[in-house]
Design an enzyme around this catalytic site. Structure first.
Site, PDB file in Angstrom:
ATOM      1  N   ASP A  84       0.845  -1.191   0.000  1.00 47.35           N
ATOM      2  CA  ASP A  84       0.000   0.000   0.000  1.00 47.35           C
ATOM      3  C   ASP A  84       0.890   1.254   0.000  1.00 47.35           C
ATOM      4  O   ASP A  84       1.795   1.369   0.841  1.00 47.35           O
ATOM      5  CB  ASP A  84      -0.867  -0.052   1.277  1.00 47.35           C
ATOM      6  CG  ASP A  84      -1.958   0.992   1.297  1.00 47.35           C
ATOM      7  OD1 ASP A  84      -2.384   1.433   0.215  1.00 47.35           O
ATOM      8  OD2 ASP A  84      -2.388   1.361   2.407  1.00 47.35           O
ATOM      9  N   ASP A 105       3.136   4.603  -5.387  1.00 43.20           N
ATOM     10  CA  ASP A 105       2.526   5.906  -5.180  1.00 43.20           C
ATOM     11  C   ASP A 105       3.509   6.996  -5.601  1.00 43.20           C
ATOM     12  O   ASP A 105       4.322   7.466  -4.809  1.00 43.20           O
ATOM     13  CB  ASP A 105       2.127   6.063  -3.706  1.00 43.20           C
ATOM     14  CG  ASP A 105       1.467   7.411  -3.430  1.00 43.20           C
ATOM     15  OD1 ASP A 105       1.421   8.247  -4.351  1.00 43.20           O
ATOM     16  OD2 ASP A 105       1.011   7.625  -2.293  1.00 43.20           O
ATOM     17  N   HIS A 177      -7.405   9.799   4.225  1.00 43.02           N
ATOM     18  CA  HIS A 177      -7.067   8.681   5.118  1.00 43.02           C
ATOM     19  C   HIS A 177      -7.464   9.051   6.551  1.00 43.02           C
ATOM     20  O   HIS A 177      -7.334  10.203   6.955  1.00 43.02           O
ATOM     21  CB  HIS A 177      -5.552   8.423   5.100  1.00 43.02           C
ATOM     22  CG  HIS A 177      -5.080   7.749   3.851  1.00 43.02           C
ATOM     23  ND1 HIS A 177      -4.006   8.191   3.123  1.00 43.02           N
ATOM     24  CD2 HIS A 177      -5.521   6.634   3.211  1.00 43.02           C
ATOM     25  CE1 HIS A 177      -3.807   7.380   2.087  1.00 43.02           C
ATOM     26  NE2 HIS A 177      -4.721   6.428   2.119  1.00 43.02           N
TER      27      HIS A 177
HETATM   28  P1  13P Z   1      -8.554   4.551   5.944  1.00 41.64           P
HETATM   29  O1  13P Z   1      -7.538   4.358   7.012  1.00 41.64           O
HETATM   30  O2  13P Z   1      -9.140   5.914   5.975  1.00 41.64           O
HETATM   31  O3  13P Z   1      -9.585   3.487   5.972  1.00 41.64           O
HETATM   32  O4  13P Z   1      -7.793   4.462   4.541  1.00 41.64           O
HETATM   33  C1  13P Z   1      -7.180   3.264   4.157  1.00 41.64           C
HETATM   34  C2  13P Z   1      -6.424   3.409   2.903  1.00 41.64           C
HETATM   35  O5  13P Z   1      -6.774   4.145   2.021  1.00 41.64           O
HETATM   36  C3  13P Z   1      -5.207   2.600   2.743  1.00 41.64           C
HETATM   37  O6  13P Z   1      -4.475   2.969   1.634  1.00 41.64           O
END
Ligand code: 13P
Length: 287
Positions: A84, A105, A177
């Site tokens: 991620d 990213d 986020h």
């Molecule tokens: P949240 O923590 O707001 O749920 O976002 C998760 C996210 O986008 C991980 O890349």
């Protein structure tokens, strides 16, 4: 069954539902998410931020744990192990570690550099049958040290990145986020619609899934979102259930201090949150 995210997202986009990406932090998180996906016969993506990878002692540990757990639990639904918000170096580390999917990213680079690096990583990932996500515009707020201003993506730039052959595209549409502030303006469906028109079949990714109202999630899916990321909400569910257990003095009763007992309510709470999200995203029964 560990696979890349390519097929599951193609199917989701065609079928007008979304696959959930749930971020993992440790064994309990991974187990709770895998078990829920299996119970609901849903495809799932396990997200690993660079910070979480470091916390778990490295991407090699994460990949080994997920592979072994997938086998030991007899998981038959499609599971992608996905980096991620990866940096350029982080992507190569996960490729080496045996992840099945990466996100590069490059949203904080100028578009030319984002294109150049994404293009290189697409070729490497696809050569290894891995899927790759790219980002244009930025997701607001902060996740594990990755900070974004939350500007909406430029649909033309989205098309340029989509044309590189990425398997999924994260585009900033006012999403954030973490928890959404009281004065949040909501998702920009105008931007999302313009991006979908330019990128066609491309599965779009909605980050910042925590706290987005149900009607907005459904509308986003109807406009081409096929992957939704959730992280903070599982953390909050875990926290609330663990707090209740301790505040009720359960850790002081008998063997209530046993970590397997102490962490059980939190793990059950994660399972419930994942279930609710999978039902909302429409991925139940789609494995
Ligand atoms: P949240 O923590 O707001 O749920 O976002 C998760 C996210 O986008 C991980 O890349």
């Amino acid at each position: 069954m560990l696979v890349s995210a390519t097929e599951m997202l193609k199917k989701a986009k065609e079928g007008h539902y979304a696959v959930g990406q749930f971020n993992i932090n440790n064994l309990e998180w991974t187990k709770a998410i895998l078990q829920t996906a299996q119970e609901l016969n849903s495809p799932v993506i396990l997200g690993v931020s660079e910070g979480a990878g470091k916390y778990m002692t490295g991407f090699g540990t994460v990949a080994a744990m997920v592979r072994a757990m997938d086998k030991e639990l007899g998981i038959t639904v499609p599971v992608a192990l996905h980096l991620d918000h990866g940096t350029y170096d982080g992507c190569y580390k996960c490729i080496k570690a045996g992840f099945t999917s990466i996100m590069f990213d490059g949203s904080h680079y100028a578009i030319e550099e984002n294109i150049e690096k994404t293009k290189e990583l697409v070729a490497v990932a696809h050569g290894l049958d891995m899927s790759i996500e790219a980002e244009v515009g930025s997701i607001g707020g902060e996740e594990d040290g990755v900070v974004g201003m939350g500007e909406c993506a430029d649909p033309q730039e989205c098309k340029m990145i989509a044309d590189l052959g990425v398997d999924m595209l994260a585009a900033g549409i006012g999403n954030i986020h973490g928890k959404y502030p009281e004065n949040w303006a909501g998702l920009s469906f105008e931007t999302l619609d313009a991006i979908q028109q330019k990128t066609g079949e491309m599965p779009l990714v909605l980050h910042g899934g925590t706290g987005i109202p149900e009607d907005m999630i459904k509308k986003a899916i109807s406009l081409g979102v096929a992957k939704i990321n959730v992280n903070t909400e599982c953390q909050l569910s875990f926290q609330e259930a663990t707090r209740k257990y301790i505040e009720a003095g359960k850790d002081l009763e008998g063997k209530g201090f046993d970590p397997r007992k102490l962490l059980a309510p939190g793990a059950a709470a994660i399972k419930e949150t994942v279930k609710v999200k999978m039902e909302l995203f429409g991925s139940v029964g789609k494995a």
